[in-house]
Design a protein around this motif. Sequence first.
Motif, PDB file in Angstrom:
ATOM      1  N   LYS A   1       1.145  -3.816   1.886  1.00 61.12           N
ATOM      2  CA  LYS A   1       2.106  -2.770   2.202  1.00 61.12           C
ATOM      3  C   LYS A   1       1.520  -1.406   1.826  1.00 61.12           C
ATOM      4  CE  LYS A   1       6.349  -5.487   1.866  1.00 61.12           C
ATOM      5  NZ  LYS A   1       7.682  -5.603   1.214  1.00 61.12           N
TER       6      LYS A   1
ATOM      7  N   LYS B   1       2.751   0.970   0.046  1.00 56.56           N
ATOM      8  CA  LYS B   1       2.916   1.284  -1.375  1.00 56.56           C
ATOM      9  C   LYS B   1       1.884   0.567  -2.235  1.00 56.56           C
ATOM     10  CE  LYS B   1       6.615  -2.159  -1.997  1.00 56.56           C
ATOM     11  NZ  LYS B   1       8.054  -2.340  -2.364  1.00 56.56           N
ATOM     12  N   ASP B   2       1.449  -0.635  -1.803  1.00 54.51           N
ATOM     13  CA  ASP B   2       0.448  -1.377  -2.565  1.00 54.51           C
ATOM     14  C   ASP B   2      -0.936  -0.738  -2.427  1.00 54.51           C
ATOM     15  OD1 ASP B   2       2.378  -3.262  -3.344  1.00 54.51           O
ATOM     16  OD2 ASP B   2       2.103  -4.396  -1.484  1.00 54.51           O
TER      17      ASP B   2
ATOM     18  N   ASP C   1       6.548   5.637   5.627  1.00 55.56           N
ATOM     19  CA  ASP C   1       7.345   4.502   5.166  1.00 55.56           C
ATOM     20  C   ASP C   1       6.475   3.610   4.296  1.00 55.56           C
ATOM     21  OD1 ASP C   1       8.937   2.308   4.753  1.00 55.56           O
ATOM     22  OD2 ASP C   1       9.416   1.977   6.876  1.00 55.56           O
ATOM     23  N   CYS C   2       6.757   3.584   3.008  1.00 54.34           N
ATOM     24  CA  CYS C   2       5.903   2.861   2.054  1.00 54.34           C
ATOM     25  C   CYS C   2       6.091   1.353   2.100  1.00 54.34           C
ATOM     26  CB  CYS C   2       6.175   3.350   0.630  1.00 54.34           C
ATOM     27  SG  CYS C   2       5.671   5.042   0.349  1.00 54.34           S
ATOM     28  N   ASN C   3       7.120   0.877   2.769  1.00 55.65           N
ATOM     29  CA  ASN C   3       7.410  -0.557   2.781  1.00 55.65           C
ATOM     30  C   ASN C   3       6.812  -1.277   3.992  1.00 55.65           C
ATOM     31  OD1 ASN C   3       9.033  -0.803   0.357  1.00 55.65           O
ATOM     32  ND2 ASN C   3      10.562   0.423   1.436  1.00 55.65           N
ATOM     33  N   ARG C   4       6.194  -0.529   4.886  1.00 56.90           N
ATOM     34  CA  ARG C   4       5.562  -1.156   6.046  1.00 56.90           C
ATOM     35  C   ARG C   4       4.176  -1.682   5.686  1.00 56.90           C
ATOM     36  NH1 ARG C   4       5.726   2.029  11.539  1.00 56.90           N
ATOM     37  NH2 ARG C   4       5.008  -0.053  12.186  1.00 56.90           N
ATOM     38  N   LYS C   5       3.722  -2.679   6.418  1.00 53.55           N
ATOM     39  CA  LYS C   5       2.378  -3.201   6.219  1.00 53.55           C
ATOM     40  C   LYS C   5       1.377  -2.297   6.946  1.00 53.55           C
ATOM     41  CE  LYS C   5       3.537  -8.050   5.472  1.00 53.55           C
ATOM     42  NZ  LYS C   5       3.305  -9.449   5.912  1.00 53.55           N
TER      43      LYS C   5
ATOM     44  N   GLU D   1       0.289  -2.780  10.569  1.00 53.51           N
ATOM     45  CA  GLU D   1       1.291  -2.524  11.600  1.00 53.51           C
ATOM     46  C   GLU D   1       1.356  -1.038  11.977  1.00 53.51           C
ATOM     47  OE1 GLU D   1       4.394  -6.032  10.093  1.00 53.51           O
ATOM     48  OE2 GLU D   1       4.871  -3.907   9.797  1.00 53.51           O
TER      49      GLU D   1
END
Length: 292
Positions: free
Chosen positions: A92, A94-95, A122-126, A129
């Motif tokens: 993600k 954020k990671d 958007d930090c929650n997207r992979k 993607e």
Amino acid sequence: MDIIKVEGLTKYYGKSRGIEDLNLEVKKGDIFGFIGPNGSGKSTTIRLLLGLISPSKGRGEIFNKDIKKHRYENLKNIGYMPSEIMFYKGMKVKDVISLSAKLYNKNTEKEAKKLCERFNLDCNRKVDELSLGNRKKVSIVCAFQHKPSLYILDEPTSGLDPLMQKEFFQLIKERNLGGATIFLSSHVLSEIQLYCNKAGIIREGKLIACDTVANLSSTQAKRVNLFGIRDIEYIEGITDIHRNNTGINFLYSGNINNLIEHLNTLDLEDLTITEPSLDEIFLHYYDEGGEK
């Protein structure tokens, strides 16, 4: 104070040329544009500065420390954006940002959050993607979140839409006003004109000009457009001739009185004499006859 200094820096990949005998100085507080067409040696120079590859000969320093011997120490205070953005698949956003922060051993959570909000990320997207533009945004956060004193940015705006490009350069100006030095490679000449105070021009692995942007942009040449004719007798100072449906145009760097005297002998419908575009000014450095 020199933040970047290289002397005779050379890199060959087998028999293929990377860069040759590069001499370059970037002062503290500069926004330095590194200009050249694709394949000219911009990325090779940057990889050498970062210690990612070793020179064939020559030497370089960042923060007055050898780029090879003190590579890891130097990297702690550098924000780097590569021209090609690649991340580990499945992670993600954020990671990736968190992993980048750990490499600098800094808590950058607050600054990273501000940058993500600023660039609508958007930090929650992979990451796999994401579009190219959004991957660029991730790279911006990774390079800027630890607030280094030197930013090395390789073609940083490719893939960003115009609004995000504007926001990105606003961020660069803010960091520069805060004391940071910027080393920016690009083949987009308008970026160099608008945002850099100094620039170096590289062609076929060699630095062919290095000065302030104002000095590099200055020229005695004029762009002359003649309407109603398609041919003109050659006089000294005429170069870069183009013909179209309405007439002929060329660059002229000779005595303007000689040109006017000659134009008076022609049956013209109209004419314009203007300053050449920035692209035209710089392109003569890339031509075989333009080296200075």
